[in-house]
Scaffold this active site. Structure first.
Site, PDB file in Angstrom:
ATOM      1  CG  HIS A 147       9.535   3.254  27.295  1.00  0.00           C
ATOM      2  ND1 HIS A 147       9.351   1.921  27.065  1.00  0.00           N
ATOM      3  CD2 HIS A 147       8.786   3.903  26.370  1.00  0.00           C
ATOM      4  CE1 HIS A 147       8.521   1.772  26.037  1.00  0.00           C
ATOM      5  NE2 HIS A 147       8.171   2.950  25.587  1.00  0.00           N
ATOM      6  CG  ASP A 175      10.549   0.772  30.116  1.00  0.00           C
ATOM      7  OD1 ASP A 175       9.382   1.099  30.334  1.00  0.00           O
ATOM      8  OD2 ASP A 175      11.040   0.626  28.978  1.00  0.00           O
ATOM      9  CG  ASP A 230       9.524  -1.665  18.047  1.00  0.00           C
ATOM     10  OD1 ASP A 230      10.778  -1.661  18.057  1.00  0.00           O
ATOM     11  OD2 ASP A 230       8.838  -0.998  18.847  1.00  0.00           O
ATOM     12  CG  ASP A 239       0.309  -2.928  19.723  1.00  0.00           C
ATOM     13  OD1 ASP A 239       0.711  -3.751  18.887  1.00  0.00           O
ATOM     14  OD2 ASP A 239       1.019  -2.016  20.178  1.00  0.00           O
TER      15      ASP A 239
HETATM   16  C1  XLS Z   1       3.453   0.712  21.768  1.00  0.00           C
HETATM   17  C2  XLS Z   1       4.783   0.887  21.216  1.00  0.00           C
HETATM   18  C3  XLS Z   1       5.884   1.138  22.222  1.00  0.00           C
HETATM   19  C4  XLS Z   1       7.079   1.737  21.540  1.00  0.00           C
HETATM   20  C5  XLS Z   1       8.019   2.450  22.427  1.00  0.00           C
HETATM   21  O1  XLS Z   1       2.531   0.256  21.117  1.00  0.00           O
HETATM   22  O2  XLS Z   1       5.090  -0.224  20.420  1.00  0.00           O
HETATM   23  O3  XLS Z   1       6.195  -0.012  22.921  1.00  0.00           O
HETATM   24  O4  XLS Z   1       7.782   0.764  20.832  1.00  0.00           O
HETATM   25  O5  XLS Z   1       7.447   3.506  23.095  1.00  0.00           O
HETATM   26 NI    NI Z   2       6.937  -0.601  19.552  1.00  0.00          NI
HETATM   27 NI    NI Z   3       3.212  -1.534  19.889  1.00  0.00          NI
END
Ligand code: XLS
Ligand code: NI
Ligand code: NI
Length: 444
Positions: free
Chosen positions: A104, A107, A299, A310
Site C-alpha cells: 500500500h 506501508d 491473497d 480476519d
Molecule cells: C484486508 C485486506 C488487505 C488487502 C489490501 O483485509 O486483505 O490487506 O489485501 O488492501
Molecule cells: Ni488481502
Molecule cells: Ni484480509
C-alpha cells in the site's frame, strides 16, 4: 550479498532440501528452479510478499501494543527509517526466494502533514524501491492505496458521505497508480477497506454504491491516460472493518461490476480468509470467479475456524490448498496474478526467524498442493466423473435445452409421452471424497 551489509545476518538464503529434510529453514516442496511443462516453479507460483504484514506489522491487537521490534526500525526521521526498512525487506524477499512483492502507498512511505508532503515522501521511497528492484530482479505484483487507516476515511473513501473525502481518495489513488506504473506493477488492487456501512440509519446505500462505481471508472480512465496496462483487481471481503462491505464476496462483486458496466476492466483478488468470513470455502470463491472469467489473483492466508475475524494466518492445510489449486489450474492459472502472502505472524512470534518459518511453511504448502493438483488433473478422474454426470446434456433433448431449441411446451410433451419419471442417479460424494483424500495422503 555482502555479509557486512546484511540487516538480517542470522538467516541465509533458504535452500530447497526436499521432502525428507528436517531443516526448519529449508524448503521441502518449493523448489523455485524445478521445471514443470517448461516453466519453473517460481514462474508458475508467482509468490509475493505482503509489505504491510511482514514489514509494518508489529503484533498489536485491540488489547495491547506491538510486540515485534526490528533492529532497522530506528533512525533520524521517518523517511530514513522507511529507506532502511525497505533494504531489510528486499534482503528478506531474496532470502525467501519470492519473485514478487505488494504494498500500500502508506506501508512504504510515511504520511506527511499534507497530501503534497505525503506524495514527496512516496516519491523518495519509490525511487529507492526502483533501484532495489533493478538490483535484485524483484518485481511488483500489485500496488494499492491505503484508504482506511487515516481517520479521514472513518466513514469510507469513495463511499464517504462527504464529497471532500471522495476527492482526497481520488487524489491518493491517482498517485498510487502512478507509482505502481513507475515500479512496473502487473496489477492494481482495490480492497474496499471502509467502503461499506455500520448502520443504515445514516446511510444512503444506493448512492454510496453509485459513488464507488464512479470512483472505479475514474481509475480506469486515469490508468488509460497514463498508459498503465496492469490488471485491475477487486478484493472481496464481507465485513471488517465495517459491518457490511459492498464488495462482500465474488458473486456480489461480479454483479456490481456488471450493473455498472465495469466488468471488462476488472478481475478478482480472492483471499482465503475473506472467503470463509463470507461463509464460503476458498475453492467456492475461486470457482465463482473462474466461471465468470474473473479469476485474477490470490491473497494467500487462512482464518481460524473458531474466530470470526480476519486472522490472516499462514496456511499449511494441504487439503484446502489442493482443492484450490485444482480449481485454479483447471481455470488456466492466474495470468498476471500470483499468490500474495497476505498473512501475518502471531503476536507472540517475535523473532525474525518466525518470519522465515511462516513463509517457508506457506510456500511449501502451496507448492505441495500444486504438485498434487497437477497429478489429479493429469489422471482426470474427477473431470471424467463430472463430464459423465452431465452427459445427458451432450445430445438429444439435453443438448436442445442447452442450445435453447426447446421450451416448456416441448419438454412437457416429452415427459408426458416418452420420458416419464427420472431415475435417481447417485452423486457418489463419499466415494469422491475418499478418492480425493487418497491423493492428498499420498502427497507429491
Ligand atoms: C484486508 C485486506 C488487505 C488487502 C489490501 O483485509 O486483505 O490487506 O489485501 O488492501
Ligand atoms: Ni488481502
Ligand atoms: Ni484480509
Amino acid at each position: 550479498m555482502k555479509k557486512t551489509k546484511q540487516l538480517i545476518p542470522s538467516v541465509g538464503t533458504v535452500a530447497y532440501e526436499g521432502p525428507k529434510s528436517e531443516n526448519p529453514l529449508a524448503f521441502k516442496h518449493y523448489n523455485p528452479d524445478e521445471l514443470f511443462d517448461g516453466k519453473t516453479m517460481a514462474e508458475h507460483m508467482r509468490f509475493s510478499i505482503a509489505y504491510w504484514h511482514s514489514f509494518r506489522g508489529v503484533g498489536s491487537d485491540p488489547f495491547g501494543p506491538g510486540t515485534i521490534v526490528r533492529p532497522w526500525e530506528s533512525g533520524k526521521d521517518a523517511v530514513s527509517v522507511a529507506l532502511k526498512r525497505m533494504d531489510a525487506a528486499f534482503e528478506f524477499f531474496q532470502k525467501i526466494r519470492a519473485p514478487f512483492w505488494c504494498f500500500h502507498d502508506r506501508d512504504i512511505a510515511p504520511e506527511g502533514k499534507s497530501l503534497a508532503e505525503s506524495n514527496r515522501n512516496l516519491d523518495k521511497i519509490v525511487a529507492h524501491a526502483k533501484q532495489l528492484q533493478k538490483a535484485t530482479g524483484m518485481k511488483l505484483l500489485w500496488g494499492t492505496a491505503n484508504l482506511f487507516s487515516n481517520p479521514r476515511f472513518m466513514c469510507g473513501a469513495s463511499t464517504n458521505p462527504d464529497a471532500h473525502v471522495f476527492a482526497y481518495a481520488a487524489a491518493q489513488v491517482k498517485k498510487a497508480l502512478e507509482v505502481t506504473l513507475e515500479l512496473g506493477g502487473e496489477n492494481y488492487v482495490f480492497w474496499g477497506g471502509r467502503e461499506g456501512y455500520d448502520t443504515l440509519l445514516n446511510t444512503d446505500l444506493g448512492r454510496e454504491q453509485d459513488h464507488l462505481a464512479t470512483f472505479l471508472q475514474m481509475a480506469v480512465d486515469y490508468a488509460k491516460a497514463i498508459g498503465f496496462k496492469g490488471q485491475f483487481l477487486i478484493e472481496p471481503k464481507p465485513k471488517e472493518p465495517t459491518k457490511h462491505q459492498y464488495d462482500f464476496d465474488c458473486a456480489t462483486c461480479i454483479g456490481f461490476l456488471g450493473t455498472y458496466g465495469l466488468s471488462k476492466h476488472f478481475k478478482l483478488n480472492i483471499e482465503t480468509n475473506h472467503a470463509t468470513l463470507a461463509g464460503h470455502s476458498f475453492q467456492h470463491e475461486i470457482e465463482v470467479a473462474a466461471a465468470a472469467s474473473m479469476l485474477g489473483s490470490i491473497d494467500a492466508n487462512s482464518g481460524d475456524m473458531l474466530l470470526g475475524w480476519d486472522t490472516d494466518q499462514f496456511n499449511t492445510d494441504t487439503r484446502e490448498l489442493t482443492l484450490a489449486m485444482v480449481s485454479i489450474l483447471r481455470a488456466g492459472g492466474l495470468g498476471s496474478g500470483g499468490f500474495n502472502f497476505d498473512a501475518k505472524l502471531r503476536r507472540a512470534s517475535t523473532d525474525i526467524d518466525d518470519l522465515f518459518y511462516a513463509h517457508v511453511g506457506g510456500f511449501d504448502a502451496y507448492a505441495l498442493a500444486f504438485k498434487i493438483a497437477r497429478r489429479i488433473l493429469a489422471d482426470g478422474k474427477f473431470d471424467e466423473y463430472v463430464a459423465n454426470r452431465y452427459a445427458s446434456y451432450d445430445s438429444g433433448f439435453g443438448a436442445d435445452i442447452e442450445s435453447g431449441k426447446v421450451g416448456f411446451k416441448e419438454l412437457e410433451k416429452l415427459v408426458l409421452t416418452k420420458l416419464g419419471e427420472p431415475k435417481p442417479k447417485s452423486g457418489h460424494q463419499e466415494y469422491l471424497e475418499n478418492l480425493f483424500a487418497q491423493y492428498v495422503n499420498n502427497g507429491a
